[in-house]
Write an enzyme that holds these catalytic residues in place. Structure first.
Site, PDB file in Angstrom:
ATOM      1  CG  ASP A  31      -2.086   0.942   1.097  1.00 51.72           C
ATOM      2  OD1 ASP A  31      -3.226   0.465   1.026  1.00 51.72           O
ATOM      3  OD2 ASP A  31      -1.845   2.172   1.049  1.00 51.72           O
ATOM      4  CG  ASN A  87     -12.327  -0.967   3.917  1.00 54.98           C
ATOM      5  OD1 ASN A  87     -12.636  -1.547   4.949  1.00 54.98           O
ATOM      6  ND2 ASN A  87     -11.205  -0.281   3.790  1.00 54.98           N
ATOM      7  N   GLY A  93     -15.626   2.582   3.835  1.00 54.95           N
ATOM      8  CA  GLY A  93     -14.311   3.185   3.639  1.00 54.95           C
ATOM      9  C   GLY A  93     -13.648   2.842   2.323  1.00 54.95           C
ATOM     10  CD  GLN A  94     -14.823  -0.616  -2.737  1.00 57.36           C
ATOM     11  OE1 GLN A  94     -15.961  -0.917  -2.376  1.00 57.36           O
ATOM     12  NE2 GLN A  94     -14.220  -1.165  -3.776  1.00 57.36           N
ATOM     13  CB  SER A  95     -10.890   5.346  -1.273  1.00 57.95           C
ATOM     14  OG  SER A  95      -9.704   4.590  -1.145  1.00 57.95           O
ATOM     15  CG  HIS A 100      -8.736  -2.908  -2.460  1.00 56.34           C
ATOM     16  ND1 HIS A 100      -9.663  -2.215  -3.206  1.00 56.34           N
ATOM     17  CD2 HIS A 100      -8.609  -2.239  -1.290  1.00 56.34           C
ATOM     18  CE1 HIS A 100     -10.075  -1.167  -2.517  1.00 56.34           C
ATOM     19  NE2 HIS A 100      -9.462  -1.157  -1.345  1.00 56.34           N
ATOM     20  CG  HIS A 102      -6.844  -2.908   3.179  1.00 56.96           C
ATOM     21  ND1 HIS A 102      -6.106  -1.763   2.961  1.00 56.96           N
ATOM     22  CD2 HIS A 102      -8.072  -2.670   2.649  1.00 56.96           C
ATOM     23  CE1 HIS A 102      -6.862  -0.870   2.347  1.00 56.96           C
ATOM     24  NE2 HIS A 102      -8.070  -1.387   2.143  1.00 56.96           N
TER      25      HIS A 102
HETATM   26  P1  5GP Z   1      -9.729   1.405   0.380  1.00 59.40           P
HETATM   27  O1  5GP Z   1      -9.833   2.721   1.122  1.00 59.40           O
HETATM   28  O2  5GP Z   1     -10.420   1.502  -0.964  1.00 59.40           O
HETATM   29  O3  5GP Z   1     -10.153   0.218   1.175  1.00 59.40           O
HETATM   30  O4  5GP Z   1      -8.194   1.186   0.125  1.00 59.40           O
HETATM   31  C1  5GP Z   1      -7.511   1.700  -0.967  1.00 59.40           C
HETATM   32  C2  5GP Z   1      -6.041   1.642  -0.630  1.00 59.40           C
HETATM   33  O5  5GP Z   1      -5.316   1.797  -1.824  1.00 59.40           O
HETATM   34  C3  5GP Z   1      -5.581   2.752   0.337  1.00 59.40           C
HETATM   35  O6  5GP Z   1      -5.016   2.163   1.487  1.00 59.40           O
HETATM   36  C4  5GP Z   1      -4.555   3.521  -0.496  1.00 59.40           C
HETATM   37  O7  5GP Z   1      -3.455   3.948   0.280  1.00 59.40           O
HETATM   38  C5  5GP Z   1      -4.157   2.526  -1.563  1.00 59.40           C
HETATM   39  N1  5GP Z   1      -3.762   3.112  -2.840  1.00 59.40           N
HETATM   40  C6  5GP Z   1      -4.483   4.020  -3.565  1.00 59.40           C
HETATM   41  N2  5GP Z   1      -3.844   4.318  -4.715  1.00 59.40           N
HETATM   42  C7  5GP Z   1      -2.704   3.554  -4.714  1.00 59.40           C
HETATM   43  C8  5GP Z   1      -1.634   3.415  -5.652  1.00 59.40           C
HETATM   44  O8  5GP Z   1      -1.595   4.043  -6.708  1.00 59.40           O
HETATM   45  N3  5GP Z   1      -0.627   2.551  -5.325  1.00 59.40           N
HETATM   46  C9  5GP Z   1      -0.649   1.847  -4.139  1.00 59.40           C
HETATM   47  N4  5GP Z   1       0.396   1.024  -3.921  1.00 59.40           N
HETATM   48  N5  5GP Z   1      -1.647   1.945  -3.258  1.00 59.40           N
HETATM   49  C10 5GP Z   1      -2.660   2.792  -3.523  1.00 59.40           C
END
Ligand code: 5GP
Ligand code: ZN
Length: 114
Positions: A31, A87, A93-95, A100, A102
């Protein structure tokens, strides 16, 4: 693949990431903004938006993700305490809209999560 999906671009190699493991179906990479000493993301190469969009066709893929988590946790010596979490949706909290998981470890975790 949606043209602007960052995780599809990581899966194809178009966007660079620190890859820990890769096979025909999945990629495991670090991450960008880690929340633990070990913070990896496990994704399928196939674009799926989130767990809610999975079907019976994805049973094998979802199983592979869990087993990859187990193997990588052993490889990185976090077997005695790691967390695997997805998420699903904005409220969770999914962004990034490419499913994916974690994989977090290397420190004491709190429960319940925020
Ligand atoms: P979410 O919030 O969707 O569960 O998690 C998305 C994760 O993707 C976040 O922890 C964020 O730091 C990671 N992330 C977003 N863009 C990138 C990227 O371009 N490269 C990497 N290695 N991680 C990313
Ligand atoms: Zn994607």
């Amino acid at each position: 693949m949606p043209p602007d999906c960052i995780f599809c671009k990581i899966a194809s190699g178009e966007v660079k990431s620190r890859i820990e493991h890769e096979d025909d179906d999945i990629v495991v990479f670090h991450d960008l903004n880690p929340h633990a000493p070990v913070h990896l993301l496990i994704i399928p190469k196939k674009h799926i938006g989130r767990l809610s969009e999975c079907s019976e066709d994805d049973v094998h893929l979802l199983g592979k993700i869990q087993l990859a988590a187990k193997k990588i946790a052993a490889k990185l010596n976090i077997e005695n305490g790691f967390r695997l979490v997805t998420n699903n949706g904005r409220n969770a909290g999914q962004s990034v809209d490419h499913i994916h998981y974690h994989l977090l470890g290397g420190r004491r975790m709190n429960w319940p999560p925020g």
